[in-house]
Design an enzyme around this catalytic site. Sequence first.
Site, PDB file in Angstrom:
ATOM      1  N   SER A 141       0.847  -1.201   0.000  1.00 12.15           N
ATOM      2  CA  SER A 141       0.000   0.000   0.000  1.00 12.15           C
ATOM      3  C   SER A 141       0.880   1.248   0.000  1.00 12.15           C
ATOM      4  CB  SER A 141      -0.844  -0.041   1.278  1.00 12.15           C
ATOM      5  OG  SER A 141      -1.381   1.217   1.571  1.00 12.15           O
ATOM      6  N   TYR A 155      -1.730  -0.647  10.429  1.00 12.41           N
ATOM      7  CA  TYR A 155      -1.873  -1.013   9.013  1.00 12.41           C
ATOM      8  C   TYR A 155      -0.634  -0.561   8.221  1.00 12.41           C
ATOM      9  CZ  TYR A 155      -3.856  -1.303   4.304  1.00 12.41           C
ATOM     10  OH  TYR A 155      -4.074  -1.603   2.981  1.00 12.41           O
TER      11      TYR A 155
HETATM   12  N1  LIG Z   1      -8.601  -0.989  -1.675  1.00 16.50           N
HETATM   13  C1  LIG Z   1      -7.586  -0.173  -1.429  1.00 16.50           C
HETATM   14  O1  LIG Z   1      -7.697   1.061  -1.565  1.00 16.50           O
HETATM   15  C2  LIG Z   1      -6.267  -0.745  -1.007  1.00 16.50           C
HETATM   16  C3  LIG Z   1      -5.162   0.126  -0.926  1.00 16.50           C
HETATM   17  C4  LIG Z   1      -3.927  -0.394  -0.561  1.00 16.50           C
HETATM   18  C5  LIG Z   1      -3.778  -1.744  -0.309  1.00 16.50           C
HETATM   19  N2  LIG Z   1      -4.874  -2.566  -0.383  1.00 16.50           N
HETATM   20  C6  LIG Z   1      -4.691  -3.986  -0.089  1.00 16.50           C
HETATM   21  O2  LIG Z   1      -5.360  -4.764  -1.061  1.00 16.50           O
HETATM   22  C7  LIG Z   1      -5.661  -6.036  -0.514  1.00 16.50           C
HETATM   23  C8  LIG Z   1      -7.100  -6.400  -0.854  1.00 16.50           C
HETATM   24  O3  LIG Z   1      -7.962  -5.529  -0.146  1.00 16.50           O
HETATM   25  P1  LIG Z   1      -9.341  -4.985  -0.732  1.00 16.50           P
HETATM   26  O4  LIG Z   1      -9.225  -3.523  -0.829  1.00 16.50           O
HETATM   27  O5  LIG Z   1      -9.734  -5.757  -1.929  1.00 16.50           O
HETATM   28  O6  LIG Z   1     -10.312  -5.278   0.513  1.00 16.50           O
HETATM   29  P2  LIG Z   1     -11.542  -6.288   0.675  1.00 16.50           P
HETATM   30  O7  LIG Z   1     -12.553  -6.089  -0.386  1.00 16.50           O
HETATM   31  O8  LIG Z   1     -11.939  -6.125   2.099  1.00 16.50           O
HETATM   32  O9  LIG Z   1     -10.864  -7.723   0.453  1.00 16.50           O
HETATM   33  C9  LIG Z   1     -10.026  -8.319   1.395  1.00 16.50           C
HETATM   34  C10 LIG Z   1      -9.893  -9.780   1.038  1.00 16.50           C
HETATM   35  O10 LIG Z   1      -8.983 -10.375   1.986  1.00 16.50           O
HETATM   36  C11 LIG Z   1      -9.593 -11.537   2.484  1.00 16.50           C
HETATM   37  N3  LIG Z   1      -9.158 -11.816   3.846  1.00 16.50           N
HETATM   38  C12 LIG Z   1      -9.159 -10.993   4.923  1.00 16.50           C
HETATM   39  N4  LIG Z   1      -8.747 -11.655   6.011  1.00 16.50           N
HETATM   40  C13 LIG Z   1      -8.483 -12.929   5.610  1.00 16.50           C
HETATM   41  C14 LIG Z   1      -8.055 -14.103   6.276  1.00 16.50           C
HETATM   42  N5  LIG Z   1      -7.781 -14.113   7.608  1.00 16.50           N
HETATM   43  N6  LIG Z   1      -7.886 -15.228   5.557  1.00 16.50           N
HETATM   44  C15 LIG Z   1      -8.136 -15.231   4.237  1.00 16.50           C
HETATM   45  N7  LIG Z   1      -8.562 -14.163   3.538  1.00 16.50           N
HETATM   46  C16 LIG Z   1      -8.740 -13.029   4.230  1.00 16.50           C
HETATM   47  C17 LIG Z   1     -11.089 -11.317   2.406  1.00 16.50           C
HETATM   48  O11 LIG Z   1     -11.755 -12.578   2.250  1.00 16.50           O
HETATM   49  P3  LIG Z   1     -12.622 -13.323   3.365  1.00 16.50           P
HETATM   50  O12 LIG Z   1     -13.200 -12.283   4.277  1.00 16.50           O
HETATM   51  O13 LIG Z   1     -13.635 -14.068   2.550  1.00 16.50           O
HETATM   52  O14 LIG Z   1     -11.643 -14.229   4.023  1.00 16.50           O
HETATM   53  C18 LIG Z   1     -11.207 -10.526   1.118  1.00 16.50           C
HETATM   54  O15 LIG Z   1     -11.314 -11.389   0.009  1.00 16.50           O
HETATM   55  C19 LIG Z   1      -5.371  -5.934   0.991  1.00 16.50           C
HETATM   56  O16 LIG Z   1      -4.119  -6.521   1.277  1.00 16.50           O
HETATM   57  C20 LIG Z   1      -5.294  -4.436   1.228  1.00 16.50           C
HETATM   58  O17 LIG Z   1      -4.492  -4.095   2.343  1.00 16.50           O
HETATM   59  C21 LIG Z   1      -6.105  -2.095  -0.722  1.00 16.50           C
END
Ligand SMILES: NC(=O)c1ccc[n+]([C@@H]2O[C@H](COP(=O)([O-])OP(=O)(O)OC[C@H]3O[C@@H](n4cnc5c(N)ncnc54)[C@H](OP(=O)(O)O)[C@@H]3O)[C@@H](O)[C@H]2O)c1
Length: 250
Positions: A141, A155
């Site tokens: 991130s 985070y």
């Molecule tokens: N969106 C942004 O702006 C942004 C910016 C920077 C970085 N990121 C990174 O991008 C990645 C994806 O995030 P997102 O934005 O797509 O959020 P999201 O829609 O909340 O997706 C998070 C995913 O991680 C999974 N997850 C969470 N805890 C888990 C666990 N203990 N075991 C297995 N799976 C788990 C969730 O699946 P389940 O709940 O089904 O397990 C879900 O599929 C993350 O690493 C986040 O830090 C996102």
Amino acid sequence: MFRPTILITGASSGLGAEMARQFATLGQDLALCARRTDPLEALKAEISSAHPDRRVEVRALDVTDDEQVFEVFRSFRADFGTIDRVVVNAGLGKGAPLGTGRYAANRETAMTNFVAALAQAEAAMEIFRAQESGHLVLVSSMSAMRGLPKSMTVYAATKAALSHLGEGLQYELLGKPIKVTVLHCGYIASEMNEQVQQQVRFMVPTDQGVRSMVAAIEKEKAHAYVPPLPWTALAPVMRHAPLPLLKRLL
Ligand SMILES: NC(=O)c1ccc[n+]([C@@H]2O[C@H](COP(=O)([O-])OP(=O)(O)OC[C@H]3O[C@@H](n4cnc5c(N)ncnc54)[C@H](OP(=O)(O)O)[C@@H]3O)[C@@H](O)[C@H]2O)c1
């Protein structure tokens, strides 16, 4: 480089699910996992109907269960024969200012975003070392650029650690056939940020943000800021601005 089989963790929503859709469109087979299996099954059905030639396998995985991480990664490899790319994407955005009684939320974020990411990187590297090839992608991130306040403190620390983990591997693997990409994502709409999407500057829709991620992954860049604008320009500012200036900017 075209990598025929891709394993994505955290594929049940947000960036993980959209990466799966976009990689399927590019012709790649998919090993998808997360804790929630209903959305994974729905995603499998959606991709299989749009791309009947693609192979999609799904498995339940809680990435904080170390043993299950190794077991699921090895089972996917047994299914497909090879795993050519692993995207360590599962992550959490929980957190609270330190000392305010929310240690449990901060610990869960630390365990999921860093310790569990380490387990996934270990399991992926075990497969890649045996195959003598592979591409590890770590979804970090822009918050890795700097220590951040309040609900972001843990985070940001986990993402900085994840970025360093990736760089350490890149250092070790210089000139070798196993590649490592660290993606520094800016704000991309997903479940994680649905409460703040209207308040945050530079937020982009999921499909647009993920297109930038997929483009950087396919180029196998060592580091990428995604989407490139404005984040490539902001990265050095975020890294080097004195804290009072940073506070005014963010
Ligand atoms: N969106 C942004 O702006 C942004 C910016 C920077 C970085 N990121 C990174 O991008 C990645 C994806 O995030 P997102 O934005 O797509 O959020 P999201 O829609 O909340 O997706 C998070 C995913 O991680 C999974 N997850 C969470 N805890 C888990 C666990 N203990 N075991 C297995 N799976 C788990 C969730 O699946 P389940 O709940 O089904 O397990 C879900 O599929 C993350 O690493 C986040 O830090 C996102």
